[in-house]
Design a protein around this motif. Structure first.
Motif, short mmCIF file in Angstrom:
data_model
loop_
_atom_site.label_atom_id
_atom_site.label_comp_id
_atom_site.label_asym_id
_atom_site.label_seq_id
_atom_site.Cartn_x
_atom_site.Cartn_y
_atom_site.Cartn_z
N TYR A 115 0.81 -1.22 0.00
CA TYR A 115 0.00 0.00 0.00
C TYR A 115 0.85 1.27 0.00
O TYR A 115 0.38 2.33 -0.43
CB TYR A 115 -0.93 0.02 1.22
N ASP A 116 2.09 1.18 0.50
CA ASP A 116 2.93 2.37 0.61
C ASP A 116 4.01 2.44 -0.46
O ASP A 116 4.91 3.28 -0.38
CB ASP A 116 3.58 2.43 1.99
N HIS A 117 3.92 1.58 -1.47
CA HIS A 117 4.93 1.63 -2.53
C HIS A 117 4.76 2.94 -3.31
O HIS A 117 3.65 3.26 -3.76
CB HIS A 117 4.78 0.44 -3.47
N PRO A 118 5.83 3.70 -3.50
CA PRO A 118 5.71 5.01 -4.16
C PRO A 118 5.07 4.95 -5.55
O PRO A 118 4.32 5.86 -5.92
CB PRO A 118 7.17 5.49 -4.25
N LEU A 119 5.35 3.90 -6.31
CA LEU A 119 4.78 3.82 -7.66
C LEU A 119 3.30 3.44 -7.65
O LEU A 119 2.56 3.81 -8.56
CB LEU A 119 5.58 2.82 -8.50
N TYR A 120 2.87 2.71 -6.63
CA TYR A 120 1.43 2.43 -6.46
C TYR A 120 0.70 3.74 -6.19
O TYR A 120 -0.34 4.03 -6.81
CB TYR A 120 1.24 1.43 -5.32
N ILE A 121 1.23 4.55 -5.28
CA ILE A 121 0.62 5.85 -4.97
C ILE A 121 0.67 6.75 -6.21
O ILE A 121 -0.32 7.41 -6.56
CB ILE A 121 1.36 6.52 -3.80
N GLN A 122 1.80 6.75 -6.89
CA GLN A 122 1.95 7.59 -8.09
C GLN A 122 0.95 7.20 -9.17
O GLN A 122 0.37 8.07 -9.84
CB GLN A 122 3.38 7.47 -8.63
N ALA A 123 0.72 5.91 -9.34
CA ALA A 123 -0.23 5.45 -10.36
C ALA A 123 -1.64 5.99 -10.08
O ALA A 123 -2.32 6.47 -10.99
CB ALA A 123 -0.24 3.93 -10.44
N TYR A 124 -2.07 5.91 -8.81
CA TYR A 124 -3.40 6.42 -8.48
C TYR A 124 -3.45 7.94 -8.61
O TYR A 124 -4.48 8.51 -9.00
CB TYR A 124 -3.84 5.96 -7.09
N ALA A 125 -2.35 8.61 -8.27
CA ALA A 125 -2.32 10.06 -8.44
C ALA A 125 -2.44 10.43 -9.92
O ALA A 125 -3.16 11.37 -10.28
CB ALA A 125 -1.03 10.62 -7.84
N GLU A 126 -1.77 9.69 -10.78
CA GLU A 126 -1.86 9.96 -12.22
C GLU A 126 -3.28 9.74 -12.74
O GLU A 126 -3.77 10.50 -13.58
CB GLU A 126 -0.86 9.07 -12.97
N LEU A 127 -3.94 8.72 -12.23
CA LEU A 127 -5.33 8.49 -12.62
C LEU A 127 -6.22 9.63 -12.13
O LEU A 127 -7.12 10.08 -12.83
CB LEU A 127 -5.82 7.15 -12.04
N GLY A 128 -5.95 10.09 -10.91
CA GLY A 128 -6.75 11.19 -10.35
C GLY A 128 -6.59 12.48 -11.13
O GLY A 128 -7.54 13.28 -11.24
N ARG A 129 -5.40 12.70 -11.68
CA ARG A 129 -5.15 13.94 -12.42
C ARG A 129 -5.89 14.00 -13.74
O ARG A 129 -5.91 15.05 -14.41
CB ARG A 129 -3.64 14.11 -12.66
N GLN A 130 -6.52 12.91 -14.14
CA GLN A 130 -7.35 12.93 -15.34
C GLN A 130 -8.64 13.74 -15.11
O GLN A 130 -9.36 14.06 -16.05
CB GLN A 130 -7.72 11.51 -15.76
N PHE A 131 -8.90 14.04 -13.84
CA PHE A 131 -10.12 14.77 -13.48
C PHE A 131 -9.75 16.09 -12.79
O PHE A 131 -8.75 16.16 -12.08
CB PHE A 131 -10.98 13.92 -12.53
N LYS A 132 -10.56 17.11 -12.99
CA LYS A 132 -10.33 18.39 -12.32
C LYS A 132 -10.94 18.29 -10.93
O LYS A 132 -12.15 18.51 -10.75
CB LYS A 132 -10.95 19.53 -13.12
N ILE A 133 -10.10 17.95 -9.96
CA ILE A 133 -10.60 17.67 -8.62
C ILE A 133 -11.31 18.87 -8.01
O ILE A 133 -12.28 18.73 -7.26
CB ILE A 133 -9.43 17.19 -7.73
#
Length: 338
Positions: A164-182
């Protein structure tokens, strides 16, 4: 000394072979009879599951799976296979990647028998569940132990408990989130599959989960507590996306009764609607591939619930599926264990 011949076994939860009632019934029978999933005395579990839950739930679940099914079949199986193929391509020919499902097909016993015949020096077991839970990671690992314990020659084994704390796992979800204007959404909900509170309580030798600060930190005592790691995952993704604490909520979905982890996702949606929220953004970080719980439960069910209480739009952020950064995450996990 030559490099060790290494195999990697990815494990996901599983899916019915088809949305037919008979196949859904078979899947539910295997899934719900797992003592790590429904952790009650065996006789009571068999009566409850085989006599009540499966017969009544299978037809209804089959209707939901029909909505989920595509021309490529089950999204969970399709994306898991894509993940396996892309990870194999990324790792090259020195390491062989296989995929199994904890329930139904491809089954752990069948895939492990294939791997046994390859005579590996080392097998890395990698359940695709970021946060440890006995009902997911624990169950998959136990099944692998059950099968491999019968082998005459047992190779070196390494198990990945959680990531759950792997940096690339977090980064992947952040990249997916950036597809949307939060900033266009009134609130962000990080929704995790629920568990009975008694299951997280079993993590501790003394006391209960509620006695700890699992919402605030992960420490040596609660590092395998699903609730603690779910909150930690959320904090990391929110920080990566600069989402202020007051704009997001952690919630748990798919509950069967009120003795499951809180806050409940359905109640959280209603509360947001009552506060005047019109647009909600949903992350589902416990799921690495889209499935019934994301596409149907969140994408359709929670959309309807939100509208019923005055809301307008529930936007689901896709799961990791076969996202390139997710593949890089898995590659890094494997490479660090070869």
């Amino acid at each position: 000394m030559k490099n060790k011949k290494t195999g990697v076994l990815l494990i996901n939860l599983g899916t019915p072979d088809s949305p037919k009632v008979s196949d859904v019934r078979s899947y539910l029978f295997q899934f719900l009879n797992d003592p790590r999933v429904i952790d009650i005395p065996v006789v009571l579990r068999k009566v409850l599951v085989n006599g009540i839950i499966v017969p009544f739930r299978a037809p209804k679940s089959a209707e939901e799976y029909k909505k989920l099914w595509t021309d490529k079949g089950s999204p969970l199986l399709y994306y898991s296979e894509q993940t396996k193929e892309k990870l194999q391509e990324s790792l090259g020919n020195d390491i062989t990647v296989e995929l199994a499902m904890r329930y139904k097909n491809p089954s752990i016993p069948d895939v492990l028998e294939k791997m046994r015949k390859e005579n590996y020096d080392k097998i890395i077991i990698l359940p695709l569940f970021p946060q440890y839970a006995s009902a997911t990671n624990g169950s998959a690992i136990e099944e692998v132990f059950r099968v491999i314990s019968k082998w005459w020659v047992i190779p070196e084994l390494e198990f990945v408990g959680q990531f759950y704390d792997h940096p690339l796992y977090i980064q992947a979800y952040a990249e997916l989130g950036r597809q949307f204007k939060i900033e266009d959404y009134d609130h962000v909900i990080f929704s995790y599959h629920g568990l009975p509170t008694r299951q997280v309580d079993k993590v501790y030798d003394n006391g209960l989960c509620e006695d700890r600060d699992c919402e605030k930190e992960v420490n040596e005592e609660n590092k395998f507590c699903y609730k603690a790691t779910s909150y930690a995952t959320t904090r990391a993704i929110a920080e990566a996306l600069n989402i202020p604490e007051e704009k997001y909520t952690v919630a748990f979905q798919s509950r069967l009764d009120n003795k499951w982890l809180e806050p409940f996702a359905d109640k959280t949606i209603i509360e947001q609607a009552q506060k005047g929220a019109k647009k909600l953004l949903f992350f589902s970080p416990a799921f690495t591939a889209d499935c019934l719980e994301t596409i149907i439960e969140i994408g359709e069910g929670y959309q309807e619930l939100f509208e019923e209480h005055g809301g307008e739009k529930v936007q689901l952020v896709p799961s990791l599926n076969d996202h390139p950064t997710w593949i890089e995450c898995l590659k890094d996990i494997v490479k660090n264990r070869v």
